[in-house]
Design a protein around this motif. Structure first.
Motif, PDB file in Angstrom:
ATOM      1  N   GLU A 141      -2.542   8.624  13.871  1.00 59.62           N
ATOM      2  CA  GLU A 141      -2.505   7.263  13.337  1.00 59.62           C
ATOM      3  C   GLU A 141      -1.442   7.191  12.249  1.00 59.62           C
ATOM      4  O   GLU A 141      -1.586   7.764  11.157  1.00 59.62           O
ATOM      5  N   LYS A 142      -0.354   6.503  12.566  1.00 59.24           N
ATOM      6  CA  LYS A 142       0.766   6.348  11.641  1.00 59.24           C
ATOM      7  C   LYS A 142       0.349   5.516  10.434  1.00 59.24           C
ATOM      8  O   LYS A 142      -0.533   4.650  10.532  1.00 59.24           O
ATOM      9  N   THR A 143       1.008   5.753   9.309  1.00 56.13           N
ATOM     10  CA  THR A 143       0.814   4.897   8.146  1.00 56.13           C
ATOM     11  C   THR A 143       2.128   4.228   7.764  1.00 56.13           C
ATOM     12  O   THR A 143       3.200   4.609   8.244  1.00 56.13           O
ATOM     13  N   VAL A 144       2.043   3.266   6.892  1.00 62.10           N
ATOM     14  CA  VAL A 144       3.183   2.439   6.535  1.00 62.10           C
ATOM     15  C   VAL A 144       4.004   3.099   5.424  1.00 62.10           C
ATOM     16  O   VAL A 144       3.488   3.893   4.635  1.00 62.10           O
ATOM     17  N   GLY A 145       5.301   2.784   5.358  1.00 59.46           N
ATOM     18  CA  GLY A 145       6.127   3.154   4.209  1.00 59.46           C
ATOM     19  C   GLY A 145       6.508   4.610   4.106  1.00 59.46           C
ATOM     20  O   GLY A 145       6.685   5.127   3.002  1.00 59.46           O
ATOM     21  N   THR A 146       6.704   5.291   5.246  1.00 63.05           N
ATOM     22  CA  THR A 146       7.003   6.723   5.203  1.00 63.05           C
ATOM     23  C   THR A 146       8.491   7.029   5.077  1.00 63.05           C
ATOM     24  O   THR A 146       8.867   8.157   4.773  1.00 63.05           O
ATOM     25  N   ASP A 147       9.350   6.043   5.318  1.00 60.27           N
ATOM     26  CA  ASP A 147      10.801   6.273   5.232  1.00 60.27           C
ATOM     27  C   ASP A 147      11.235   6.397   3.772  1.00 60.27           C
ATOM     28  O   ASP A 147      10.632   5.815   2.868  1.00 60.27           O
ATOM     29  N   ILE A 148      12.311   7.141   3.560  1.00 62.08           N
ATOM     30  CA  ILE A 148      12.900   7.229   2.228  1.00 62.08           C
ATOM     31  C   ILE A 148      13.567   5.890   1.906  1.00 62.08           C
ATOM     32  O   ILE A 148      14.170   5.247   2.759  1.00 62.08           O
ATOM     33  N   GLY A 149      13.474   5.481   0.655  1.00 57.98           N
ATOM     34  CA  GLY A 149      14.046   4.209   0.235  1.00 57.98           C
ATOM     35  C   GLY A 149      12.970   3.256  -0.215  1.00 57.98           C
ATOM     36  O   GLY A 149      11.794   3.621  -0.350  1.00 57.98           O
ATOM     37  N   LYS A 150      13.364   2.018  -0.458  1.00 50.99           N
ATOM     38  CA  LYS A 150      12.413   1.033  -0.947  1.00 50.99           C
ATOM     39  C   LYS A 150      11.380   0.728   0.121  1.00 50.99           C
ATOM     40  O   LYS A 150      11.697   0.444   1.268  1.00 50.99           O
ATOM     41  N   ALA A 151      10.114   0.756  -0.289  1.00 54.36           N
ATOM     42  CA  ALA A 151       9.013   0.611   0.658  1.00 54.36           C
ATOM     43  C   ALA A 151       8.667  -0.855   0.883  1.00 54.36           C
ATOM     44  O   ALA A 151       9.007  -1.725   0.072  1.00 54.36           O
ATOM     45  N   PRO A 152       7.975  -1.155   1.978  1.00 53.44           N
ATOM     46  CA  PRO A 152       7.480  -2.518   2.181  1.00 53.44           C
ATOM     47  C   PRO A 152       6.662  -2.975   0.981  1.00 53.44           C
ATOM     48  O   PRO A 152       5.858  -2.214   0.431  1.00 53.44           O
ATOM     49  N   ASN A 153       6.879  -4.223   0.584  1.00 56.95           N
ATOM     50  CA  ASN A 153       6.218  -4.713  -0.623  1.00 56.95           C
ATOM     51  C   ASN A 153       6.157  -6.239  -0.600  1.00 56.95           C
ATOM     52  O   ASN A 153       6.857  -6.899   0.159  1.00 56.95           O
ATOM     53  N   GLY A 154       5.309  -6.772  -1.467  1.00 56.21           N
ATOM     54  CA  GLY A 154       5.260  -8.207  -1.699  1.00 56.21           C
ATOM     55  C   GLY A 154       4.764  -9.006  -0.506  1.00 56.21           C
ATOM     56  O   GLY A 154       4.039  -8.520   0.358  1.00 56.21           O
ATOM     57  N   SER A 155       5.176 -10.267  -0.456  1.00 53.90           N
ATOM     58  CA  SER A 155       4.672 -11.204   0.545  1.00 53.90           C
ATOM     59  C   SER A 155       5.040 -10.798   1.967  1.00 53.90           C
ATOM     60  O   SER A 155       4.316 -11.120   2.915  1.00 53.90           O
ATOM     61  N   ILE A 156       6.153 -10.074   2.128  1.00 52.56           N
ATOM     62  CA  ILE A 156       6.530  -9.607   3.464  1.00 52.56           C
ATOM     63  C   ILE A 156       5.475  -8.649   4.011  1.00 52.56           C
ATOM     64  O   ILE A 156       5.108  -8.694   5.187  1.00 52.56           O
ATOM     65  N   MET A 157       4.948  -7.795   3.120  1.00 55.17           N
ATOM     66  CA  MET A 157       3.906  -6.869   3.538  1.00 55.17           C
ATOM     67  C   MET A 157       2.602  -7.616   3.824  1.00 55.17           C
ATOM     68  O   MET A 157       1.898  -7.307   4.799  1.00 55.17           O
ATOM     69  N   ALA A 158       2.279  -8.599   3.005  1.00 47.75           N
ATOM     70  CA  ALA A 158       1.081  -9.407   3.257  1.00 47.75           C
ATOM     71  C   ALA A 158       1.186 -10.111   4.605  1.00 47.75           C
ATOM     72  O   ALA A 158       0.214 -10.182   5.372  1.00 47.75           O
ATOM     73  N   GLU A 159       2.379 -10.623   4.908  1.00 48.51           N
ATOM     74  CA  GLU A 159       2.599 -11.285   6.193  1.00 48.51           C
ATOM     75  C   GLU A 159       2.424 -10.313   7.350  1.00 48.51           C
ATOM     76  O   GLU A 159       1.819 -10.639   8.377  1.00 48.51           O
ATOM     77  N   ARG A 160       2.938  -9.086   7.194  1.00 50.15           N
ATOM     78  CA  ARG A 160       2.787  -8.088   8.261  1.00 50.15           C
ATOM     79  C   ARG A 160       1.311  -7.779   8.514  1.00 50.15           C
ATOM     80  O   ARG A 160       0.858  -7.703   9.656  1.00 50.15           O
ATOM     81  N   ILE A 161       0.529  -7.600   7.439  1.00 46.90           N
ATOM     82  CA  ILE A 161      -0.890  -7.272   7.605  1.00 46.90           C
ATOM     83  C   ILE A 161      -1.633  -8.389   8.327  1.00 46.90           C
ATOM     84  O   ILE A 161      -2.451  -8.139   9.218  1.00 46.90           O
ATOM     85  N   LEU A 162      -1.316  -9.614   7.976  1.00 47.44           N
ATOM     86  CA  LEU A 162      -2.049 -10.756   8.526  1.00 47.44           C
ATOM     87  C   LEU A 162      -1.548 -11.201   9.893  1.00 47.44           C
ATOM     88  O   LEU A 162      -2.327 -11.728  10.698  1.00 47.44           O
ATOM     89  N   THR A 163      -0.274 -11.005  10.177  1.00 47.89           N
ATOM     90  CA  THR A 163       0.297 -11.567  11.408  1.00 47.89           C
ATOM     91  C   THR A 163       0.889 -10.534  12.354  1.00 47.89           C
ATOM     92  O   THR A 163       1.081 -10.824  13.537  1.00 47.89           O
ATOM     93  N   GLY A 164       1.241  -9.353  11.843  1.00 51.09           N
ATOM     94  CA  GLY A 164       1.927  -8.363  12.666  1.00 51.09           C
ATOM     95  C   GLY A 164       3.431  -8.498  12.657  1.00 51.09           C
ATOM     96  O   GLY A 164       4.141  -7.667  13.235  1.00 51.09           O
ATOM     97  N   ASN A 165       3.962  -9.511  11.980  1.00 53.87           N
ATOM     98  CA  ASN A 165       5.408  -9.714  11.919  1.00 53.87           C
ATOM     99  C   ASN A 165       6.062  -8.586  11.115  1.00 53.87           C
ATOM    100  O   ASN A 165       5.685  -8.330   9.972  1.00 53.87           O
ATOM    101  N   LEU A 166       7.066  -7.939  11.687  1.00 58.26           N
ATOM    102  CA  LEU A 166       7.688  -6.779  11.043  1.00 58.26           C
ATOM    103  C   LEU A 166       8.745  -7.155  10.023  1.00 58.26           C
ATOM    104  O   LEU A 166       9.190  -6.292   9.251  1.00 58.26           O
ATOM    105  N   GLY A 167       9.182  -8.404   9.997  1.00 61.46           N
ATOM    106  CA  GLY A 167      10.203  -8.800   9.044  1.00 61.46           C
ATOM    107  C   GLY A 167      11.456  -7.957   9.216  1.00 61.46           C
ATOM    108  O   GLY A 167      11.875  -7.650  10.326  1.00 61.46           O
ATOM    109  N   SER A 168      12.057  -7.542   8.105  1.00 62.20           N
ATOM    110  CA  SER A 168      13.312  -6.781   8.153  1.00 62.20           C
ATOM    111  C   SER A 168      13.102  -5.282   8.000  1.00 62.20           C
ATOM    112  O   SER A 168      14.062  -4.523   7.938  1.00 62.20           O
ATOM    113  N   TYR A 169      11.838  -4.826   7.934  1.00 59.79           N
ATOM    114  CA  TYR A 169      11.578  -3.419   7.665  1.00 59.79           C
ATOM    115  C   TYR A 169      11.515  -2.555   8.913  1.00 59.79           C
ATOM    116  O   TYR A 169      11.500  -1.331   8.827  1.00 59.79           O
TER     117      TYR A 169
END
Length: 281
Positions: A141-169
């Motif tokens: 079971e993969k987890t989020v934010g494992t890549d090096i660099g700035k991690a998913p954060n803020g409203s984009i992450m909230a949108e992903r949790i609620l809708t599944g939309n990956l945005g730019s990450y």
């Protein structure tokens, strides 16, 4: 030397866990990180879970047990841990899971490095998991934010949790944020009011959304540091899952309307649970 390291509270809830919790406690005792405490809350079990716990932590100076006189649910038991934790950081262990001995060390290191790089303490770290089902099947079971660099954060992450939309990450925003693999500063859990004790399921999802909407960052470790035992039960039935997901949806309706996803999420939820009932009843 350990006194100069941040203190980590290993928080573990227990409910009818007589068959599994000794192994979970052994996993907590076996962590290689030196400056830790183990805080266990039994949520009014009526089997001999409490006796098993007491035997397992007998003579362990850094382990404590709190016994609820009334059942509060998983979220309520976690809130008791949050209120009584002495650690600078809190990591959550389930009563039937086993964590890698380096779990505390690696999650803390990941958090401290990220905080230093991005000048924020609004950080939660999750580890990937190996899940074992009752029929013996295992999956990663993969987890989020494992890549090096700035991690998913803020409203984009909230949108992903609620809708599944990956945005730019892309794939870095894909993955779970389960309580059983979570670590963060204890103050974060307190600042956001802990978990919603009216929820018997999805309390971790709701907390993640609230944390994300406040600008929180989600970092992860790709190695499976948690071996999770997948069990059934009435609280995990299709009906229970739908009730929990509907409650999360209703709590965050305003945000969904604001980003234009409200009707899609509502309708997709109805379709999915109709399908689940057709498949499993």
């Amino acid at each position: 030397m350990s006194n100069h390291l941040p203190k980590i509270t290993i928080g573990m809830t227990s409910f009818y866990a007589r068959e599994t919790i000794a192994r979970a406690i052994e996993s907590a005792l076996g962590q290689d990180y030196p400056n830790k405490e183990i805080l266990i809350v039994d949520d009014c079990s009526e089997d001999d879970s409490v006796e098993v716990i007491r035997r397992a932590i007998n003579g362990v100076s850094y382990a404590r047990l709190i016994v609820h006189e009334k059942n509060t649910g998983f979220a309520g038991a976690l809130n008791t841990i949050i209120a009584n934790a002495d650690g600078d950081f809190l990591v959550i262990f389930d009563d039937d899971d086993v964590s890698h001995p380096e779990r505390l060390s690696r999650q803390l290191d990941r958090i401290l490095r990220y905080e230093a790089d991005y000048k924020t303490d609004l950080v939660l770290c999750h580890a990937a998991r190996v899940q074992t089902y009752e029929n013996g099947y295992e999956r990663y079971e993969k987890t989020v934010g494992t890549d090096i660099g700035k991690a998913p954060n803020g409203s984009i992450m909230a949108e992903r949790i609620l809708t599944g939309n990956l945005g730019s990450y892309g794939s870095n925003i894909v993955g779970s944020c389960a309580n059983c693999a979570r670590m963060g500063r204890t103050e974060i859990f307190r600042k956001f009011g802990g978990f919603d004790s009216t929820m018997r399921r999805a309390e971790d999802t709701d907390f993640s959304i609230r944390f994300a909407l406040a600008g929180g960052h989600f970092i992860g470790i790709a190695d499976p540091l948690v071996h999770q035992t997948m069990t059934g039960g009435a609280e995990k039935s299709v009906d229970a899952e739908e009730i929990a997901e509907t409650k999360v949806f209703k709590k965050h309706e305003a945000f969904l309307r604001n980003i234009g996803w409200h009707d899609f999420v509502r309708d997709w939820m109805a379709i999915r649970y109709a399908y689940f009932r057709n498949q499993w009843g």
